[in-house]
Design a protein around this motif. Structure first.
Motif, PDB file in Angstrom:
ATOM      1  N   GLU B  28      43.517  57.684  37.717  1.00  0.00           N
ATOM      2  CA  GLU B  28      42.255  57.137  38.232  1.00  0.00           C
ATOM      3  C   GLU B  28      41.601  56.168  37.249  1.00  0.00           C
ATOM      4  O   GLU B  28      40.412  55.886  37.349  1.00  0.00           O
ATOM      5  CB  GLU B  28      41.293  58.265  38.614  1.00  0.00           C
ATOM      6  N   SER B  29      42.385  55.698  36.257  1.00  0.00           N
ATOM      7  CA  SER B  29      41.845  54.697  35.343  1.00  0.00           C
ATOM      8  C   SER B  29      42.460  53.337  35.667  1.00  0.00           C
ATOM      9  O   SER B  29      43.594  53.257  36.120  1.00  0.00           O
ATOM     10  CB  SER B  29      42.129  55.089  33.889  1.00  0.00           C
ATOM     11  N   ARG B  30      41.669  52.294  35.476  1.00  0.00           N
ATOM     12  CA  ARG B  30      42.147  50.933  35.725  1.00  0.00           C
ATOM     13  C   ARG B  30      41.781  50.053  34.547  1.00  0.00           C
ATOM     14  O   ARG B  30      40.737  50.226  33.933  1.00  0.00           O
ATOM     15  CB  ARG B  30      41.500  50.337  36.990  1.00  0.00           C
ATOM     16  N   VAL B  31      42.653  49.096  34.274  1.00  0.00           N
ATOM     17  CA  VAL B  31      42.391  48.121  33.224  1.00  0.00           C
ATOM     18  C   VAL B  31      41.633  46.941  33.830  1.00  0.00           C
ATOM     19  O   VAL B  31      41.955  46.494  34.924  1.00  0.00           O
ATOM     20  CB  VAL B  31      43.737  47.659  32.621  1.00  0.00           C
ATOM     21  N   VAL B  32      40.618  46.454  33.131  1.00  0.00           N
ATOM     22  CA  VAL B  32      39.941  45.241  33.586  1.00  0.00           C
ATOM     23  C   VAL B  32      40.090  44.159  32.521  1.00  0.00           C
ATOM     24  O   VAL B  32      39.861  44.393  31.343  1.00  0.00           O
ATOM     25  CB  VAL B  32      38.453  45.504  33.934  1.00  0.00           C
ATOM     26  N   ALA B  33      40.539  42.971  32.976  1.00  0.00           N
ATOM     27  CA  ALA B  33      40.622  41.815  32.072  1.00  0.00           C
ATOM     28  C   ALA B  33      39.474  40.879  32.456  1.00  0.00           C
ATOM     29  O   ALA B  33      38.313  41.211  32.243  1.00  0.00           O
ATOM     30  CB  ALA B  33      41.984  41.164  32.186  1.00  0.00           C
ATOM     31  N   GLY B  34      39.773  39.746  33.099  1.00  0.00           N
ATOM     32  CA  GLY B  34      38.690  38.861  33.524  1.00  0.00           C
ATOM     33  C   GLY B  34      37.786  39.521  34.554  1.00  0.00           C
ATOM     34  O   GLY B  34      36.603  39.228  34.651  1.00  0.00           O
ATOM     35  N   GLY B  35      38.357  40.385  35.360  1.00  0.00           N
ATOM     36  CA  GLY B  35      37.573  41.158  36.324  1.00  0.00           C
ATOM     37  C   GLY B  35      37.246  40.421  37.608  1.00  0.00           C
ATOM     38  O   GLY B  35      36.540  40.942  38.458  1.00  0.00           O
ATOM     39  N   HIS B  36      37.775  39.188  37.765  1.00  0.00           N
ATOM     40  CA  HIS B  36      37.356  38.419  38.933  1.00  0.00           C
ATOM     41  C   HIS B  36      38.123  38.754  40.209  1.00  0.00           C
ATOM     42  O   HIS B  36      37.871  38.157  41.259  1.00  0.00           O
ATOM     43  CB  HIS B  36      37.377  36.928  38.621  1.00  0.00           C
ATOM     44  N   SER B  37      39.065  39.688  40.133  1.00  0.00           N
ATOM     45  CA  SER B  37      39.637  40.272  41.351  1.00  0.00           C
ATOM     46  C   SER B  37      39.192  41.726  41.464  1.00  0.00           C
ATOM     47  O   SER B  37      38.779  42.176  42.533  1.00  0.00           O
ATOM     48  CB  SER B  37      41.165  40.216  41.327  1.00  0.00           C
ATOM     49  N   LEU B  38      39.272  42.456  40.344  1.00  0.00           N
ATOM     50  CA  LEU B  38      38.968  43.891  40.376  1.00  0.00           C
ATOM     51  C   LEU B  38      37.490  44.166  40.666  1.00  0.00           C
ATOM     52  O   LEU B  38      37.169  45.031  41.494  1.00  0.00           O
ATOM     53  CB  LEU B  38      39.392  44.546  39.049  1.00  0.00           C
ATOM     54  N   LEU B  39      36.592  43.450  39.996  1.00  0.00           N
ATOM     55  CA  LEU B  39      35.165  43.742  40.209  1.00  0.00           C
ATOM     56  C   LEU B  39      34.736  43.475  41.657  1.00  0.00           C
ATOM     57  O   LEU B  39      34.040  44.316  42.240  1.00  0.00           O
ATOM     58  CB  LEU B  39      34.283  43.002  39.198  1.00  0.00           C
ATOM     59  N   PRO B  40      35.140  42.347  42.272  1.00  0.00           N
ATOM     60  CA  PRO B  40      34.809  42.190  43.699  1.00  0.00           C
ATOM     61  C   PRO B  40      35.372  43.329  44.561  1.00  0.00           C
ATOM     62  O   PRO B  40      34.712  43.787  45.499  1.00  0.00           O
ATOM     63  CB  PRO B  40      35.451  40.847  44.071  1.00  0.00           C
ATOM     64  N   MET B  41      36.570  43.815  44.235  1.00  0.00           N
ATOM     65  CA  MET B  41      37.137  44.937  45.005  1.00  0.00           C
ATOM     66  C   MET B  41      36.335  46.217  44.777  1.00  0.00           C
ATOM     67  O   MET B  41      36.146  47.015  45.685  1.00  0.00           O
ATOM     68  CB  MET B  41      38.604  45.156  44.627  1.00  0.00           C
ATOM     69  N   VAL B 112      35.103  30.442  37.193  1.00  0.00           N
ATOM     70  CA  VAL B 112      35.975  31.613  37.346  1.00  0.00           C
ATOM     71  C   VAL B 112      37.146  31.516  36.370  1.00  0.00           C
ATOM     72  O   VAL B 112      37.562  32.510  35.767  1.00  0.00           O
ATOM     73  CB  VAL B 112      36.468  31.731  38.806  1.00  0.00           C
ATOM     74  N   ARG B 113      37.645  30.296  36.177  1.00  0.00           N
ATOM     75  CA  ARG B 113      38.787  30.113  35.268  1.00  0.00           C
ATOM     76  C   ARG B 113      38.425  30.418  33.814  1.00  0.00           C
ATOM     77  O   ARG B 113      39.300  30.661  32.996  1.00  0.00           O
ATOM     78  CB  ARG B 113      39.337  28.671  35.395  1.00  0.00           C
ATOM     79  N   ASN B 114      37.141  30.386  33.488  1.00  0.00           N
ATOM     80  CA  ASN B 114      36.729  30.778  32.138  1.00  0.00           C
ATOM     81  C   ASN B 114      36.987  32.259  31.878  1.00  0.00           C
ATOM     82  O   ASN B 114      37.108  32.680  30.731  1.00  0.00           O
ATOM     83  CB  ASN B 114      35.226  30.526  31.940  1.00  0.00           C
ATOM     84  N   ARG B 115      37.012  33.072  32.932  1.00  0.00           N
ATOM     85  CA  ARG B 115      37.149  34.515  32.755  1.00  0.00           C
ATOM     86  C   ARG B 115      38.559  34.996  33.115  1.00  0.00           C
ATOM     87  O   ARG B 115      39.106  35.873  32.448  1.00  0.00           O
ATOM     88  CB  ARG B 115      36.137  35.272  33.624  1.00  0.00           C
ATOM     89  N   GLY B 116      39.109  34.475  34.200  1.00  0.00           N
ATOM     90  CA  GLY B 116      40.383  34.985  34.712  1.00  0.00           C
ATOM     91  C   GLY B 116      41.520  34.771  33.731  1.00  0.00           C
ATOM     92  O   GLY B 116      41.533  33.807  32.971  1.00  0.00           O
ATOM     93  N   THR B 117      42.494  35.697  33.754  1.00  0.00           N
ATOM     94  CA  THR B 117      43.625  35.644  32.832  1.00  0.00           C
ATOM     95  C   THR B 117      44.938  35.578  33.608  1.00  0.00           C
ATOM     96  O   THR B 117      45.001  35.998  34.772  1.00  0.00           O
ATOM     97  CB  THR B 117      43.668  36.903  31.954  1.00  0.00           C
ATOM     98  N   ILE B 118      45.984  35.111  32.959  1.00  0.00           N
ATOM     99  CA  ILE B 118      47.306  35.077  33.616  1.00  0.00           C
ATOM    100  C   ILE B 118      47.790  36.497  33.884  1.00  0.00           C
ATOM    101  O   ILE B 118      48.342  36.783  34.953  1.00  0.00           O
ATOM    102  CB  ILE B 118      48.337  34.261  32.792  1.00  0.00           C
ATOM    103  N   GLY B 119      47.545  37.408  32.949  1.00  0.00           N
ATOM    104  CA  GLY B 119      47.987  38.790  33.140  1.00  0.00           C
ATOM    105  C   GLY B 119      47.292  39.432  34.333  1.00  0.00           C
ATOM    106  O   GLY B 119      47.926  40.107  35.155  1.00  0.00           O
ATOM    107  N   GLY B 120      46.001  39.197  34.435  1.00  0.00           N
ATOM    108  CA  GLY B 120      45.248  39.737  35.565  1.00  0.00           C
ATOM    109  C   GLY B 120      45.742  39.181  36.887  1.00  0.00           C
ATOM    110  O   GLY B 120      45.924  39.902  37.861  1.00  0.00           O
TER     111      GLY B 120
END
Lengths: 171, 300
Positions: B28-41, B112-120
């Motif tokens: 039940e743990s998740r990794v957050v990088a830029g967060g611009h997909s996970l946080l909206p979800m 958004v590109r300032n935060r988002g990462t390739i890994g994310g």
């Protein structure tokens, strides 16, 4: 959890729930309501603030993620009674009508000019392409930012002395 | 007002620390990088992790370097925490992989590109994600680290389907390795409804030219049209041939047949097939032009 950050030059420490978004922390906890809360879906860009000098959409950043970082909101743009050239530019070139998108637009403009002091109109349009204005048709916003680029010393009379003083203020 | 469900937040201080935290806090743990997909979800309560492990302090994963590695030869190593903005502004990327620049210009918006990462982006594995297609086309290798050490996965192994990757719950994507081929060119093109939107359809291509000007290696990939792999059907047709307009037309036709788009608010099936066809021709044309430009004595 406890978080600390420097916001508009002031160091603040606050207790927050981890799920609190940066935009709500800024508006509701710090009562800095110049940052607007718009679409809530990372689209409109009215919630843009600068995080370590880079524009971010504060509806999509957790306040917890900003712990230890530096934030600038629209309230931090002016230096005392002296407006930032970007703010002056929006006045000179009518860069706003309703004003809802303005705080985010101005912060993005500030970051753009810090990075690239002489942007082409197309570069300005690209920089603000993640933000929505439903009043101006963008043309006056682009002109406002161009005005700021052409007047790095703001609205001061353009004598050598006052210009250099103003530039130090905005450096 | 969209607010995530309650969770505990912890910031990882290193890759090892992040792996230990994933291990400790379980599924039940998740990794957050830029967060611009996970946080909206999470705001929509489509994701409800109990623990959020913030890896934004893992500066050790924010790098771009040309290197020679055993079994892969010359590669560009891209750290998983490299932001979209960094990729877009990199001179190495501009020179070696113009397809990345083409794609990055149309990924979301500059903020958004300032935060988002390739890994994310790769781990989100959204079917409309542009960098997934780019990495497939460039035949990138995903370096994934877990308690048992590192493993290397081809993009086909890494990317299992929409929103699904081979990264286990207690693992982390560390790096993407992109093989550097001489005499190559690449390109990406996307059709979107408005700036920053997900693709209606997009295509990417990478082409290597032989000394005689024929195509010695090619990969074509599609975004948002129901194909999570490269369009292998066109490779046999293109390899060994001189790059001609007639050949690109045939490749476009095969690509439009290979894809499997769904009708949605972005358009009907026939329109998306048409885009797959047209965009394939365009990216092959551009990739061949760029490959030729990297070889001075060959002209197309």
């Amino acid at each position: 959890m406890q978080i600390s950050m420097t916001i508009n030059g002031t160091f603040v420490t606050h207790e927050v729930e981890p799920r609190v978004l940066l935009v709500h922390f800024i508006r509701d906890d710090l009562r800095l309501t110049g940052t607007h809360w718009g679409c809530d879906t990372t689209n409109c860009g009215t919630c843009v603030v600068l995080m370590d000098g880079q524009p971010v959409k504060s509806c999509t950043v957790l306040a917890a993620m900003v712990d230890g970082h530096t934030i600038t909101t629209v309230e931090g743009l002016a230096n005392g009674a002296t407006l930032d050239p970007v703010q002056q530019g929006f006045m000179e070139e009518h860069g706003l009508q309703c004003g809802f998108c303005t705080p985010g637009m101005m912060l993005t403009a500030r970051a753009l000019l810090d990075h690239n002091p002489h942007p082409e109109p197309l570069q300005i349009r690209e920089a603000i392409s993640g933000q929505i204005c439903r009043c101006t048709g963008y043309a006056t916003i682009v002109r406002s930012i161009q005005w700021a680029a052409e007047h790095p010393a703001g609205a001061a009379p353009e004598t050598t002395t006052s210009e250099s003083t103003e530039q130090e203020v905005h450096a | 007002m969209q607010i995530p469900a309650p969770f505990e937040y912890v910031r990882a201080s290193s890759v090892d620390n992040a792996l230990a935290l994933l291990d400790r806090h379980g599924p039940e743990s998740r990794v957050v990088a830029g967060g611009h997909s996970l946080l909206p979800m999470m705001k929509l309560r489509l994701a409800r992790p109990d623990w959020l492990i913030d890896i934004n302090d893992l500066f050790e994963l924010d790098y771009l370097l040309v290197d020679t590695v055993p079994n892969n030869g010359r590669v560009l190593r891209i750290g998983a925490m490299t932001r979209h903005t960094t990729l877009l502004e990199s001179d190495d990327i501009k020179r070696l992989f113009p397809i990345v620049i083409d794609a990055e210009r149309v990924i979301a918006d500059p903020i958004v590109r300032n935060r988002g990462t390739i890994g994310g982006s790769l781990c989100q594995a959204d079917p409309a994600e542009d960098l997934s297609t780019v990495c497939h086309v460039l035949e990138g290798v995903a370096v994934v680290r877990g308690p048992a050490g590192e493993r290397m996965l081809s993009m086909a192994e890494f990317h299992r389907g929409p929103y699904e990757t081979a990264v286990a719950q207690n693992e982390l994507l560390i790096e993407v390795r992109v093989p550097i081929r001489d005499d190559s060119g690449s390109a990406y093109e996307k059709v979107e409804r408005r700036i920053g939107d997900w693709a209606v359809a997009a295509a990417g291509a990478s082409v290597t030219l032989a000394a005689d000007g024929t195509i010695s290696h090619v990969a074509v990939g599609l975004t948002a049209v129901g194909l999570d792999r490269n369009v292998t059907e066109v490779e046999a047709v293109l390899v060994g041939q001189a790059p001609t307009e007639q050949l690109f037309v045939e490749a476009g036709r095969l690509t439009s047949l290979a894809c499997d788009p769904l009708a949605d608010q972005r358009g009907p099936v026939d329109y998306k097939r048409h885009l797959a066809d047209e965009l394939t021709r365009r990216v092959l044309r551009a990739a061949c032009r760029r490959a030729a430009a990297s070889i001075s004595d060959i002209t197309i």
